[in-house]
Design an enzyme around this catalytic site. Structure first.
Site, PDB file in Angstrom:
ATOM      1  N   ASP A 131      60.828  39.337  31.760  1.00 46.65           N
ATOM      2  CA  ASP A 131      60.758  38.436  32.908  1.00 46.65           C
ATOM      3  C   ASP A 131      61.165  37.037  32.460  1.00 46.65           C
ATOM      4  O   ASP A 131      61.594  36.837  31.314  1.00 46.65           O
ATOM      5  CB  ASP A 131      59.367  38.446  33.549  1.00 46.65           C
ATOM      6  CG  ASP A 131      58.257  37.997  32.597  1.00 46.65           C
ATOM      7  OD1 ASP A 131      58.573  37.370  31.553  1.00 46.65           O
ATOM      8  OD2 ASP A 131      57.080  38.272  32.885  1.00 46.65           O
ATOM      9  N   ASP A 176      50.420  40.521  36.669  1.00 43.65           N
ATOM     10  CA  ASP A 176      50.637  39.507  35.641  1.00 43.65           C
ATOM     11  C   ASP A 176      50.350  38.113  36.184  1.00 43.65           C
ATOM     12  O   ASP A 176      50.496  37.868  37.386  1.00 43.65           O
ATOM     13  CB  ASP A 176      52.076  39.570  35.134  1.00 43.65           C
ATOM     14  CG  ASP A 176      52.369  40.858  34.378  1.00 43.65           C
ATOM     15  OD1 ASP A 176      51.415  41.458  33.853  1.00 43.65           O
ATOM     16  OD2 ASP A 176      53.548  41.266  34.312  1.00 43.65           O
ATOM     17  N   TYR A 230      57.070  45.679  46.417  1.00 41.78           N
ATOM     18  CA  TYR A 230      57.324  44.379  45.798  1.00 41.78           C
ATOM     19  C   TYR A 230      58.608  43.772  46.337  1.00 41.78           C
ATOM     20  O   TYR A 230      59.514  44.491  46.772  1.00 41.78           O
ATOM     21  CB  TYR A 230      57.492  44.526  44.282  1.00 41.78           C
ATOM     22  CG  TYR A 230      56.298  45.065  43.539  1.00 41.78           C
ATOM     23  CD1 TYR A 230      55.357  44.201  42.981  1.00 41.78           C
ATOM     24  CD2 TYR A 230      56.130  46.438  43.351  1.00 41.78           C
ATOM     25  CE1 TYR A 230      54.263  44.700  42.274  1.00 41.78           C
ATOM     26  CE2 TYR A 230      55.040  46.934  42.648  1.00 41.78           C
ATOM     27  CZ  TYR A 230      54.115  46.064  42.111  1.00 41.78           C
ATOM     28  OH  TYR A 230      53.048  46.552  41.423  1.00 41.78           O
ATOM     29  N   ARG A 270      59.627  44.695  35.970  1.00 45.36           N
ATOM     30  CA  ARG A 270      60.378  43.997  34.917  1.00 45.36           C
ATOM     31  C   ARG A 270      61.376  44.938  34.252  1.00 45.36           C
ATOM     32  O   ARG A 270      62.528  44.586  34.019  1.00 45.36           O
ATOM     33  CB  ARG A 270      59.413  43.469  33.847  1.00 45.36           C
ATOM     34  CG  ARG A 270      58.534  42.333  34.292  1.00 45.36           C
ATOM     35  CD  ARG A 270      57.589  41.919  33.185  1.00 45.36           C
ATOM     36  NE  ARG A 270      56.460  42.835  33.038  1.00 45.36           N
ATOM     37  CZ  ARG A 270      55.756  42.987  31.919  1.00 45.36           C
ATOM     38  NH1 ARG A 270      56.088  42.321  30.825  1.00 45.36           N
ATOM     39  NH2 ARG A 270      54.730  43.800  31.880  1.00 45.36           N
TER      40      ARG A 270
END
Length: 303
Positions: free
Chosen positions: A80, A38, A66, A179
């Site tokens: 988010d 994103d 991550y 998310r």
């Protein structure tokens, strides 16, 4: 120009923006990314160049790592920090480290996720975000993903406040929405939640330490030293066993023929055949002929 460019995608750009810019910088059209990040996310984004685009799916399918900041107290339309508030709990919250670790443990392993409406998943031929931008909601397919590890990165014993944030590290399979995982962590704690920040620190065998920014790639290209940032195709295939082609199988493999299955395919889903360390073909078990294997990818002209 063939190989993998480990790019550090900066915030504010889409993955496609990176591909577009690299096509100009490298002066080649055959460039493809290996999994969407994103615009608000920075991190490792391996880029396939030339014939390496043939193995983009291998990199897309590989595990990812991550580091995220989870925010407890509010859910959003996008799950988010970019989205509009959907639900907010302004009460003073409190939970212990033990309770948080139990919540994280409950979401480790194989879990179910429903992709957010603001995502690139296709339903009836359209991306979910296309429906979301029109204010439409459609039924989304729930899917299984694997959270290999979910590690708390601070050392607090007690978490208190109207809004609580904490950092985590996630190692996960392809298709995991961090998310959505943030929302699930909040649900496990009994509160609305969203993902406040996200960085992808690894994609398969590629890590931040391997990566170059667009500006660095442009500088290397200008200095005629761009090979310094492009890794060979073999680097992306290093998870699979390598077998040197010899006279006993050279003709058949070079022609991409179906062959009796190699014993290594009993424990690996793919094997790599090559010449002097250079990958020539990736073989896998034949889907219909038991005891045989067939080429999945071939790289006949990579130098």
């Amino acid at each position: 120009m063939n190989g993998i460019l480990p790019l550090w995608k900066e915030r504010g750009m889409t993955s496609h923006d990176c591909v577009f810019k690299l096509r100009k910088i490298l002066r080649t059209k055959k460039v493809g990314h290996t999994g969407t990040l994103d615009p608000g996310v920075e991190g490792v984004l391996p880029i396939c160049i030339g014939q390496a685009t043939r193995i983009a799916e291998y990199l897309t399918d590989s595990g990812k790592t991550y580091e995220a900041v989870i925010s407890i107290g509010r859910t959003t339309t996008t799950e988010d920090a970019e989205g509009e508030t959907v639900e907010e709990n302004t009460t003073r919250k409190s939970f212990t480290r033990t309770q948080l670790l139990e919540a994280l443990a409950s979401l480790t392993g194989v879990i179910s996720q429903t992709p957010p409406m603001f995502s690139a998943v296709k339903v009836n031929g359209k991306r979910l975000y296309e429906y979301a931008r029109k204010g439409e909601t459609v039924e989304r397919p729930t899917r299984q993903v694997t959270i290999h590890s979910l590690e708390l990165l601070d050392d607090a014993d007690l978490y208190e406040g109207q809004e609580i944030t904490f950092p985590v590290r996630i190692a996960c399979s392809k298709g995991t929405y961090i998310r959505t995982l943030a929302v699930q962590i909040g649900e496990a704690l009994g509160y609305p939640a969203h993902m406040a920040e996200l960085v992808r620190t690894a994609s398969g065998t590629f890590t931040k330490e391997n990566c170059f920014t667009l500006a660095q790639v442009a500088e290397l290209m200008e200095d005629e030293n761009v090979d310094a940032c492009i890794l060979p195709v073999e680097y992306a295939l290093s998870d699979y066993p390598y077998i040197e082609i010899d006279k006993s199988n050279e003709k058949e493999i070079l022609n991409g023929q179906v062959l009796p299955s190699d014993a290594l395919l009993k424990v690996h889903d793919k094997i790599v055949f090559g010449i002097q360390g250079k990958a020539f073909a990736v073989y896998q078990a034949h889907p219909t002929k038991e005891g045989f294997m067939k080429p999945h990818k071939m790289f006949p002209t990579i130098e």
